[in-house]
Design an enzyme around this catalytic site. Structure first.
Site, PDB file in Angstrom:
ATOM      1  NE  ARG A 184       4.069  -4.389 -10.293  1.00  0.00           N
ATOM      2  CZ  ARG A 184       4.106  -3.793 -11.438  1.00  0.00           C
ATOM      3  NH1 ARG A 184       4.378  -4.209 -12.648  1.00  0.00           N
ATOM      4  NH2 ARG A 184       3.647  -2.288 -11.297  1.00  0.00           N
ATOM      5  CB  CYS A 243      -0.659  -4.812 -17.110  1.00  0.00           C
ATOM      6  SG  CYS A 243      -0.599  -3.483 -18.390  1.00  0.00           S
TER       7      CYS A 243
END
Length: 285
Positions: A184, A243
Site C-alpha cells: 500500500r 497510516c
C-alpha cells in the site's frame, strides 16, 4: 510500567491478573474491530470478553463524523471523547486497560487518545484477548454494570498531533513514518482509499513489524533497534506517524514509547485525508 499501580505502555495478562487479584480499580476497554465488517467487533464482544470490560466502537466512540475530506477515522473533539470516558466512570487516577483481538491496532488508538486527554495510566494488553485466554483468563458474555458517570475533564495533552496543512508546510524537515503494509505504501494496491501511494518523503514501517509470531510486542530493545535508525537524528516531537486513517500509526507510536524513544506525533487524518485533496502531492514506489 512506572509502578505496580501505573502501566503506561503495555501490560501482560499476568500483570493484569495481579492487579485484579489485588483489587485495584480498573477500567477495561474492549476495542475489537474489523474494517471490513464494522459490527464484527461488537458481536465478538457479546460472545465473550474480559469480565467487566466495556466495548468501544472505532467509528462511534473513537472517531468523529466523516465529511469526505477529513479522513476515514477523524478524531473527535477532546471534549466529546472526555465526555464519553466520563460516562464510563473514568477518574484521574484510574488505570485503564485497552485490548482487542487484532494485535493491539485498535487498542493502541484508544491508548493514544487517552494520552491525548492527559490521562497517563493507560496500557494495552500485550497479545490482547488471545494472551488473556492463553494465561487461563476467563471470558464473560455478561454486560458490565453501568458505571456511575464521573466528573472527568481532559488535562494537558501528553501526546502531540499535527494537521495536514502543518505537515505539508514541514515536509522535508521532519521524519514521517507510514505504518501501512509495504504494497500500500508503494502504491501497488489501495483497498480502502481512492488514491494509491504515500506522502512524499515518508518512510515505511508496517505496524505488523512490531509483533512477534504470537501476536505480542517484540522486546523493547528489539523495537528500539528497529526504530532508532529510522528516526535519527530527529527529536521525538519531530517524528510524525501516519497510516491509512490514523489507527495503526498509533501502534507504531506505542511501540516507540515502549522502546523508550518518546511519544512522537500523530498525523490523525493520515493517507485517507491527505489523498482526498487533489492539490496535495503524492509519491509512489
Amino acid at each position: 510500567m512506572t509502578t505496580q499501580s501505573s502501566y503506561q505502555t503495555l501490560i501482560s495478562a499476568q500483570q493484569l491478573q495481579a492487579l485484579i487479584d489485588a483489587g485495584q480499580p480498573l477500567l477495561l476497554l474492549d476495542l475489537s474491530f474489523d474494517l471490513a465488517n464494522t459490527e464484527a467487533g461488537a458481536q465478538a464482544y457479546a460472545s465473550g470478553h474480559l469480565p467487566g470490560a466495556h466495548y468501544m466502537h472505532l467509528d462511534r466512540d473513537l472517531s468523529a463524523p466523516k465529511t469526505g475530506r477529513n479522513g476515514r477515522h477523524p478524531l473527535p473533539s477532546r471534549e466529546a471523547f472526555a465526555d464519553r470516558m466520563a460516562s464510563l466512570g473514568l477518574h484521574a487516577r484510574t488505570q485503564v486497560i485497552c485490548y482487542d483481538a487484532q494485535g493491539g491496532m485498535y487498542g493502541a488508538r484508544a491508548w493514544w487518545m487517552l494520552h491525548w486527554l492527559g490521562h497517563a495510566a493507560v496500557a494495552v494488553l500485550d497479545g490482547g484477548l488471545q494472551a488473556w485466554r492463553d494465561a487461563g483468563g476467563a471470558l464473560s458474555s455478561e454486560l458490565p454494570t453501568p458505571p456511575h458517570p464521573s466528573a472527568f475533564v481532559p488535562g494537558t495533552p501528553l501526546v502531540d498531533s499535527i494537521s495536514a496543512d502543518a505537515l505539508q508546510r514541514r515536509l522535508g524537515r521532519l521524519r514521517l513514518i507510514d505504518a501501512r503494509a509495504a504494497e500500500r505504501f508503494r502504491g501497488e494496491v489501495e483497498p480502502l482509499d481512492t488514491k494509491a501511494g504515500h506522502i512524499p518523503g515518508a518512510s515505511n514501517r508496517a505496524f505488523a513489524g512490531n509483533l512477534n509470531p504470537q501476536g505480542r510486542f517484540k522486546p523493547a530493545a528489539e523495537l528500539r533497534a528497529a526504530f532508532e535508525p529510522m528516526i535519527a537524528p530527529y527529536a521525538a516531537a519531530d517524528v510524525v506517524h501516519q497510516c491509512g486513517s490514523g489507527v495503526t500509526a498509533c501502534h507504531n507510536l506505542l511501540a516507540m514509547a515502549h522502546a523508550g524513544l518518546g511519544l512522537g506525533t500523530l498525523y490523525a487524518g493520515s493517507w485517507s485525508e491527505w489523498s482526498s485533496d487533489p492539490t496535495r502531492p503524492i509519491a509512489t514506489g
